[in-house]
Design an enzyme around this catalytic site. Structure first.
Site, short mmCIF file in Angstrom:
data_model
loop_
_atom_site.label_atom_id
_atom_site.label_comp_id
_atom_site.label_asym_id
_atom_site.label_seq_id
_atom_site.Cartn_x
_atom_site.Cartn_y
_atom_site.Cartn_z
N GLN A 232 -4.63 -1.80 9.74
CA GLN A 232 -4.44 -3.08 9.07
C GLN A 232 -5.01 -4.20 9.94
O GLN A 232 -4.68 -4.32 11.12
CB GLN A 232 -2.94 -3.31 8.80
CG GLN A 232 -2.63 -4.57 8.03
CD GLN A 232 -3.19 -4.56 6.61
OE1 GLN A 232 -3.17 -3.55 5.92
NE2 GLN A 232 -3.72 -5.69 6.18
N LYS B 296 0.83 -1.21 0.00
CA LYS B 296 0.00 0.00 0.00
C LYS B 296 0.87 1.26 0.00
O LYS B 296 0.60 2.21 -0.72
CB LYS B 296 -0.95 -0.01 1.22
CG LYS B 296 -2.06 -1.06 1.10
CD LYS B 296 -2.81 -1.30 2.41
CE LYS B 296 -3.79 -2.48 2.25
NZ LYS B 296 -4.46 -2.82 3.51
N ASP C 69 -11.25 2.73 4.32
CA ASP C 69 -11.59 1.31 4.19
C ASP C 69 -13.12 1.11 4.15
O ASP C 69 -13.59 0.06 3.73
CB ASP C 69 -11.00 0.51 5.36
CG ASP C 69 -9.71 -0.21 4.98
OD1 ASP C 69 -9.46 -0.37 3.77
OD2 ASP C 69 -8.96 -0.59 5.88
#
Lengths: 269, 269
Positions: free
Chosen positions: B73, B29, B96
């Site tokens: 994460q 990422k 997200d």
């Protein structure tokens, strides 16, 4: 609750306009409250009132500690923004369960919504109380409204059913319903589901309440479900009638949500 | 953006613990950010740190005006409450899209989520960019995780697909997948979907990235999808590989969400 803490649950209903069906629904809800000892309050506003007046009514009920459930009867007049008004209902009093945060918590595994929308809860309650296990069952839900189809789908998945959602753009919906163990219809289309759409022995829950005009009747109309009842009876192992099926159970779930909310407010389990 | 307003989008990543797969994902990422000119920040915390330390890291990024996306994460260490930590990410920076309010807005018709979860967005983007129309298509989604299966299902319904959700409790899942025009698998079970599960000409999106141990390899494992690729190739009209299929597109969607967030923040369209 009345005996132990000298308090009763309170449900407030906001009704805008003069729609006959809405008036009937609200009357039924208030009558049901009286029967079980829930205090009901009502704000009636005219069809032409400003959105702010509705928001004010909601806000007053939000702040009233004797009110544990606030319900805005839908549909609202076209000039009002439904999302804004439903979003104004306090999360803790959203007994209809339509707030997006509540819906998100219903959708997400591992989270718990404060309230399960009443019609969805009614469908699942009817199935569970009839001894029908949902885990692994193939369920077709017809309709994907925010009020019924969506929360019913999400709740069925919580019970580990395998759910297929049929809607207006589905090609050959009967191919989907015909392999389903359980068919739940909330499409708002009278007689949509024919006998030929059902697997032999299927269980049918009909959430549709479609008014059919008939000038010869006192009220000028009668109610029809989404399911062609006479045909379905020949094929299904169980079916809910319209009227008298899901409708009254939905009202009962509203009372149940209001009671739960009051218990939460007073800290009793 | 850099040229016109002298600002760049910023993405902050919170990584807890030393999981090799998580480290790889985060590295990918950050590398992707560098390639497109997004500034990346990272908070690395030890496996044993307290939940409060993670919450503090999230809170600092929430308050930093140069950060437009905050990403935690997953998975987090077992002693932490994932819901609490994900719920702490500012709604405006939840690139997200895992916040329940965001998920509710994705589920509800007539509402718009601020962010669409990246893997779901990647699946639909792959289909649409390949010229595949979703309206009325019969889609089987395998898996119902909060991260992939659920948002993918909700997004497909927004595109008017007819969706069936298959999961661990589904009886004969192949009966559902075999009638689907499109199969999207996010089950996390290597080689679950066999060629015999697919209709001839079906389109297959494989979101599974399952590490298979192999001591003879440099990293000690290789990645396998949910779909038995060799078998599916014989039946499907199109299929995404693993690795190299949905994964990189998911990272691209994260960058896209971060850019959208920055544009929203600076008021440019």
């Amino acid at each position: 609750m009345k005996d132990t803490i000298k308090k009763v649950p309170g449900l407030a209903v906001v009704l805008v306009g003069q729609r006959r069906d809405s008036q009937t629904y609200v009357r039924n809800k208030i009558k049901a409250c009286e029967e079980v000892g829930i205090r009901s309050l009502m704000a009636e506003l005219s069809e032409e009132c400003a959105e702010d007046e509705v928001l004010n009514a909601v806000s007053e009920f939000n702040q009233d500690p004797s009110v544990h459930g606030v319900l805005v009867q839908l549909p609202l007049p076209q000039h009002m923004d439904e999302d804004t008004i439903l979003g104004a209902v306090s999360l803790q009093k959203d007994v209809d369960g339509f707030h997006p945060l509540n819906m998100g918590n219903l959708a997400l595994r591992g989270r718990e919504p404060l309230f399960i929308p009443c019609a969805a809860k009614a469908c699942i309650e009817l199935l569970l109380r009839s001894g029908i296990k949902l885990k692994g069952k193939n369920v077709a839900v017809i309709g994907r409204s925010n009020v019924v189809g969506l929360p019913t789908t999400l709740l069925l998945q919580r019970h580990h059913a395998t759910v297929s959602v049929v809607h207006a753009f589905t090609n050959n919906p009967e191919d989907v319903t015909r392999v389903a163990d359980i068919v739940i219809s909330a499409a708002g289309v009278p007689n949509l589901v024919r006998g030929s759409w059902l697997k032999r022995g299927a269980i049918v829950i009909d959430v549709g309440t479609n008014p059919i005009e008939d000038p010869s009747l006192e009220h000028g109309y009668y109610l029809r479900g989404d399911v062609c009842y006479e045909e379905a009876l020949q094929v299904a192992s169980a079916i809910t009638p319209v009227p008298g099926g899901v409708g009254p159970v939905t009202v009962a779930m509203l009372l149940s949500n209001t009671l739960d909310s009051a218990k939460r407010f007073y800290g009793i389990s």
